[in-house]
Motif scaffolding. Structure first.
Motif, PDB file in Angstrom:
ATOM      1  N   ILE A  60      13.139   6.340  -6.981  1.00 20.49           N
ATOM      2  CA  ILE A  60      13.975   6.178  -8.172  1.00 20.49           C
ATOM      3  C   ILE A  60      14.154   7.526  -8.868  1.00 20.49           C
ATOM      4  N   GLU A  61      13.067   8.283  -9.036  1.00 22.30           N
ATOM      5  CA  GLU A  61      13.145   9.597  -9.701  1.00 22.30           C
ATOM      6  C   GLU A  61      14.100  10.532  -8.970  1.00 22.30           C
ATOM      7  N   SER A  62      14.179  10.399  -7.648  1.00 24.22           N
ATOM      8  CA  SER A  62      15.047  11.280  -6.853  1.00 24.22           C
ATOM      9  C   SER A  62      16.490  10.803  -6.810  1.00 24.22           C
ATOM     10  N   GLY A  63      16.788   9.675  -7.426  1.00 30.23           N
ATOM     11  CA  GLY A  63      18.122   9.097  -7.294  1.00 30.23           C
ATOM     12  C   GLY A  63      18.371   8.613  -5.875  1.00 30.23           C
ATOM     13  N   TYR A  64      17.300   8.213  -5.208  1.00 34.67           N
ATOM     14  CA  TYR A  64      17.320   7.734  -3.827  1.00 34.67           C
ATOM     15  C   TYR A  64      17.797   8.793  -2.832  1.00 34.67           C
ATOM     16  N   ARG A  65      17.639  10.051  -3.208  1.00 30.77           N
ATOM     17  CA  ARG A  65      17.875  11.125  -2.229  1.00 30.77           C
ATOM     18  C   ARG A  65      16.654  11.331  -1.326  1.00 30.77           C
ATOM     19  N   LEU A  66      15.489  10.932  -1.810  1.00 30.56           N
ATOM     20  CA  LEU A  66      14.262  11.034  -1.023  1.00 30.56           C
ATOM     21  C   LEU A  66      14.214   9.882  -0.026  1.00 30.56           C
ATOM     22  N   ALA A  67      14.032  10.199   1.249  1.00 29.62           N
ATOM     23  CA  ALA A  67      13.965   9.161   2.281  1.00 29.62           C
ATOM     24  C   ALA A  67      12.770   8.251   2.037  1.00 29.62           C
ATOM     25  N   HIS A  68      12.921   6.985   2.390  1.00 26.52           N
ATOM     26  CA  HIS A  68      11.866   6.006   2.136  1.00 26.52           C
ATOM     27  C   HIS A  68      10.576   6.396   2.847  1.00 26.52           C
ATOM     28  N   GLY A  69      10.670   6.827   4.095  1.00 24.67           N
ATOM     29  CA  GLY A  69       9.466   7.196   4.825  1.00 24.67           C
ATOM     30  C   GLY A  69       8.738   8.354   4.187  1.00 24.67           C
ATOM     31  N   PRO A  87       3.638  17.333   2.791  1.00 24.95           N
ATOM     32  CA  PRO A  87       2.516  16.830   1.983  1.00 24.95           C
ATOM     33  C   PRO A  87       2.776  16.836   0.480  1.00 24.95           C
ATOM     34  N   ARG A  88       3.791  17.586   0.052  1.00 22.81           N
ATOM     35  CA  ARG A  88       4.065  17.705  -1.377  1.00 22.81           C
ATOM     36  C   ARG A  88       5.563  17.689  -1.645  1.00 22.81           C
ATOM     37  N   ARG A  89       5.893  17.461  -2.915  1.00 24.25           N
ATOM     38  CA  ARG A  89       7.302  17.445  -3.312  1.00 24.25           C
ATOM     39  C   ARG A  89       7.391  17.796  -4.797  1.00 24.25           C
ATOM     40  N   THR A  90       8.466  18.439  -5.174  1.00 26.10           N
ATOM     41  CA  THR A  90       8.724  18.703  -6.588  1.00 26.10           C
ATOM     42  C   THR A  90       9.349  17.469  -7.229  1.00 26.10           C
ATOM     43  N   PHE A  91       8.798  17.007  -8.333  1.00 21.97           N
ATOM     44  CA  PHE A  91       9.364  15.841  -9.022  1.00 21.97           C
ATOM     45  C   PHE A  91       8.976  15.906 -10.493  1.00 21.97           C
ATOM     46  N   ASP A  92       9.662  15.097 -11.282  1.00 19.01           N
ATOM     47  CA  ASP A  92       9.390  14.989 -12.719  1.00 19.01           C
ATOM     48  C   ASP A  92       8.317  13.909 -12.900  1.00 19.01           C
ATOM     49  N   ALA A  93       7.086  14.328 -13.180  1.00 21.27           N
ATOM     50  CA  ALA A  93       5.972  13.381 -13.268  1.00 21.27           C
ATOM     51  C   ALA A  93       6.202  12.332 -14.354  1.00 21.27           C
ATOM     52  N   ALA A  94       6.810  12.726 -15.457  1.00 23.50           N
ATOM     53  CA  ALA A  94       7.069  11.756 -16.532  1.00 23.50           C
ATOM     54  C   ALA A  94       8.061  10.689 -16.066  1.00 23.50           C
ATOM     55  N   ALA A  95       9.079  11.092 -15.315  1.00 26.36           N
ATOM     56  CA  ALA A  95      10.059  10.133 -14.808  1.00 26.36           C
ATOM     57  C   ALA A  95       9.425   9.195 -13.787  1.00 26.36           C
ATOM     58  N   VAL A  96       8.526   9.721 -12.975  1.00 29.11           N
ATOM     59  CA  VAL A  96       7.825   8.876 -12.003  1.00 29.11           C
ATOM     60  C   VAL A  96       6.972   7.845 -12.727  1.00 29.11           C
ATOM     61  N   ARG A  97       6.232   8.276 -13.738  1.00 28.68           N
ATOM     62  CA  ARG A  97       5.416   7.347 -14.516  1.00 28.68           C
ATOM     63  C   ARG A  97       6.281   6.268 -15.176  1.00 28.68           C
ATOM     64  N   LEU A 153       0.826  -1.199   0.000  1.00 29.79           N
ATOM     65  CA  LEU A 153       0.000   0.000   0.000  1.00 29.79           C
ATOM     66  C   LEU A 153       0.869   1.261   0.000  1.00 29.79           C
ATOM     67  N   GLY A 154       0.665   2.115  -0.990  1.00 29.54           N
ATOM     68  CA  GLY A 154       1.430   3.353  -1.100  1.00 29.54           C
ATOM     69  C   GLY A 154       2.804   3.201  -1.702  1.00 29.54           C
ATOM     70  N   HIS A 155       3.263   1.963  -1.880  1.00 31.47           N
ATOM     71  CA  HIS A 155       4.646   1.742  -2.291  1.00 31.47           C
ATOM     72  C   HIS A 155       4.859   1.802  -3.801  1.00 31.47           C
ATOM     73  N   THR A 156       3.807   1.615  -4.594  1.00 34.90           N
ATOM     74  CA  THR A 156       3.975   1.710  -6.040  1.00 34.90           C
ATOM     75  C   THR A 156       4.520   3.081  -6.416  1.00 34.90           C
ATOM     76  N   LEU A 157       3.867   4.119  -5.934  1.00 37.26           N
ATOM     77  CA  LEU A 157       4.351   5.472  -6.189  1.00 37.26           C
ATOM     78  C   LEU A 157       5.571   5.802  -5.355  1.00 37.26           C
ATOM     79  N   ALA A 158       5.634   5.289  -4.134  1.00 41.24           N
ATOM     80  CA  ALA A 158       6.776   5.592  -3.273  1.00 41.24           C
ATOM     81  C   ALA A 158       8.081   5.137  -3.914  1.00 41.24           C
ATOM     82  N   HIS A 159       8.098   3.915  -4.439  1.00 40.75           N
ATOM     83  CA  HIS A 159       9.315   3.412  -5.077  1.00 40.75           C
ATOM     84  C   HIS A 159       9.662   4.230  -6.311  1.00 40.75           C
ATOM     85  N   ALA A 160       8.640   4.608  -7.064  1.00 43.73           N
ATOM     86  CA  ALA A 160       8.898   5.424  -8.255  1.00 43.73           C
ATOM     87  C   ALA A 160       9.453   6.791  -7.876  1.00 43.73           C
ATOM     88  N   LEU A 161       8.949   7.370  -6.813  1.00 42.63           N
ATOM     89  CA  LEU A 161       9.468   8.659  -6.341  1.00 42.63           C
ATOM     90  C   LEU A 161      10.912   8.528  -5.868  1.00 42.63           C
TER      91      LEU A 161
END
Length: 517
Positions: free
Chosen positions: A415-424, A462-472, A405-413
């Motif tokens: 990866i898009e961040s180059g794993y700079r975004l903390a897992h939590g 609650p929000r973060r800047t990211f490349d939506a195409a890269a997340v997809r 639950l929640g991890h499909t997008l979490a993992h994509a986020l």
């Protein structure tokens, strides 16, 4: 004994009779938690259960236990230990002793007792056997086990000679491993200041940060050899796995010698996968030292590493032989790393534990600071959600997918961040996104607002800047895809999750907008 004594065990084990005799022998006050509840509420436990249900009684019981003073001899109600907060408070009062006797002898005692026990009315023997299984992880965590089938005076005399413990277990379970190789059951232990399993033949794979933060922890394991690794998702790659395997080979590790993973989720994944692969499988022991690992990652037996565009894409099911989680080691972690564990606890609560959700709302923020009792209770309850699901679906054929639950997008986020975004932080965003999708499909209308409020209270952005195409694009490599369709877990209410594979592009776009800055 300088402190008190806490007696635990099944109904009929003699806790009250033995407790009174022991209190008189030691010159201590005696407290029966059921009697204390009745004095505080004016109603018997049976009446409270009949009128308010078992949850109502447990709430009254928790309040009563919190009021007990140190130094007393305490006889606990049978189900008091189900709540990890109760167990924490009770264990703080003194030495915990399990009064154990065969269920058949307990039935005979109960038949001669006039006390009303609503939970055992219809089938006393079957009920006792069921309770024995359910409560075994809590009873086994007691400091001492005493044969309670003997006369109460004999039992009380033995209790008076017991020594107080130096280290405390709070949860000690045996769970099915569900694997054809290795033992049929694994041991899972949670506690405070645990005695860890020292083995001079084992090989430690340790997060490098622990050598300065927890040198005593490493030394206590008494291993033959130790390899340190940099923790973090960027290290969880094939090249690091190869280093571990080559180290085991050059160290001449033999098949029966355990690999012990000491650290957070990434080190545990690397050590566990190395144990699964080396010599076609050697024993694996997990010693998780982060909140994330204790509440989630160290449990369940999925071990793996990442590929460039796919998280956990290479791995195996290799359940640990044992898990030892000491909440005391979490004291060295900064709030940012503690939040990783809290995010997984929020996920667990949404999947299957409304009581955990309430605990997070009431004391989650305090658990980030100095409320160690709440921190422990949150950890254990989240772990029990996962252990229950894994026990029913060990190889992710159905229910276990809910843990994503929640991890499909979490993992994509991530990866898009180059794993700079903390897992939590990623999981928190992923939960907000799927809650938004669920809201349009008939979910509890209060769920999204409650989730946002809880995550904000716990300090998640609650929000973060990211490349939506890269997340997809990253989502295309998700392991849960089937025949080209993305499977989604949607929270419909606290404790209610559904799986769908028809989330539209418009729904996904709206979800990404909900979490995008």
């Amino acid at each position: 004994m300088a402190d008190g004594v806490v007696l635990v065990g099944l109904p009929g084990s003699g806790k009250s009779i033995v407790g009174r005799l022991l209190a008189e022998r030691l010159g201590r006050p005696f407290v029966d938690t059921d009697d204390l509840v009745e004095r505080r509420t004016g109603r018997s436990p049976a009446a409270i259960i009949d009128e308010d249900g078992e949850p109502g009684f447990r709430a009254a019981e928790r309040a009563a236990i919190g009021a007990i003073q140190r130094g007393a001899v305490v006889a606990t109600g049978g189900g008091a230990l189900n709540d990890p907060l109760n167990r924490w408070d009770l264990w703080q009062l003194g030495t915990a002793v399990w009064l154990r006797a065969p269920e058949e002898s307990l039935v005979a005692r109960l038949a001669a007792d006039s006390a009303v026990r609503p939970l055992l009315r219809s089938d006393p023997l079957g009920g006792l056997r069921r309770l024995a299984v359910e409560r075994a992880p809590f009873y086994r965590a007691a400091d001492h086990v005493v044969d309670a089938a003997r006369p109460p005076a004999v039992v009380a005399e033995e209790l008076g000679r017991l020594a107080a413990p130096a280290r405390r277990r709070l949860f000690d379970a045996e769970v099915e491993r569900h694997h054809p190789f290795g033992p049929a059951r694994a041991r899972v232990v949670f506690g405070l200041g645990l005695e860890l399993p020292a083995d001079d033949r084992s090989s430690l794979v340790v997060d490098a940060r622990l050598t300065s933060l927890q040198p005593g922890l490493i030394a206590s394991l008494g291993a033959a050899r130790c390899m340190t690794l940099a923790g973090g998702e960027r290290a969880k790659r094939m090249r690091t796995l190869e280093r571990v395997l080559e180290w085991l080979a050059t160290s001449r590790v033999e098949r029966g010698e355990a690999v012990v993973g000491v650290g957070g989720g990434t080190v545990g994944d690397l050590a566990g996968l190395a144990a699964a692969l080396y010599a076609r499988g050697v024993p694996y022991v997990a010693v998780p030292t982060t909140w994330l690992a204790q509440a989630d990652a160290a449990l369940g037996g999925k071990v793996g590493v990442d590929l460039a565009g796919a998280k956990n894409a290479v791995g195996a099911f290799w359940p640990p032989w044992s898990v030892f989680a000491d909440v005391a080691v979490l004291r060295t972690l900064p709030p940012r790393r503690l939040r990783d564990g809290l995010a997984e606890a929020v996920k667990a609560a949404m999947i299957g534990d409304p009581g955990l959700w309430s605990l997070l709302e009431e004391r989650g923020r305090a658990a980030l600071r100095r409320d160690e009792a709440a921190r422990y209770a949150i950890t254990e309850r989240a772990a029990r959600v996962k252990l229950g699901i894994v026990g029913r679906d060990p190889f992710e054929q159905g229910e276990r997918r809910e843990l994503n639950l929640g991890h499909t997008l979490a993992h994509a986020l991530e990866i898009e961040s180059g794993y700079r975004l903390a897992h939590g932080a990623a999981v928190a965003l992923g939960l907000r996104a799927v809650a938004g999708i669920a809201a349009g499909r008939g979910a509890d209308p209060d769920l999204g607002e409650r989730l946002d409020s809880l995550l904000a209270d716990l300090g998640f952005a609650p929000r973060r800047t990211f490349d939506a195409a890269a997340v997809r694009d990253a989502m295309m490599a998700d392991k849960k895809r089937l025949r080209g369709r993305q499977r989604w877990l949607l929270p419909m209410g606290i404790g209610q999750v559904t799986e769908v594979d028809d989330v539209s592009d418009a729904e996904l776009g709206a979800a990404l907008e909900r979490i995008g800055a």
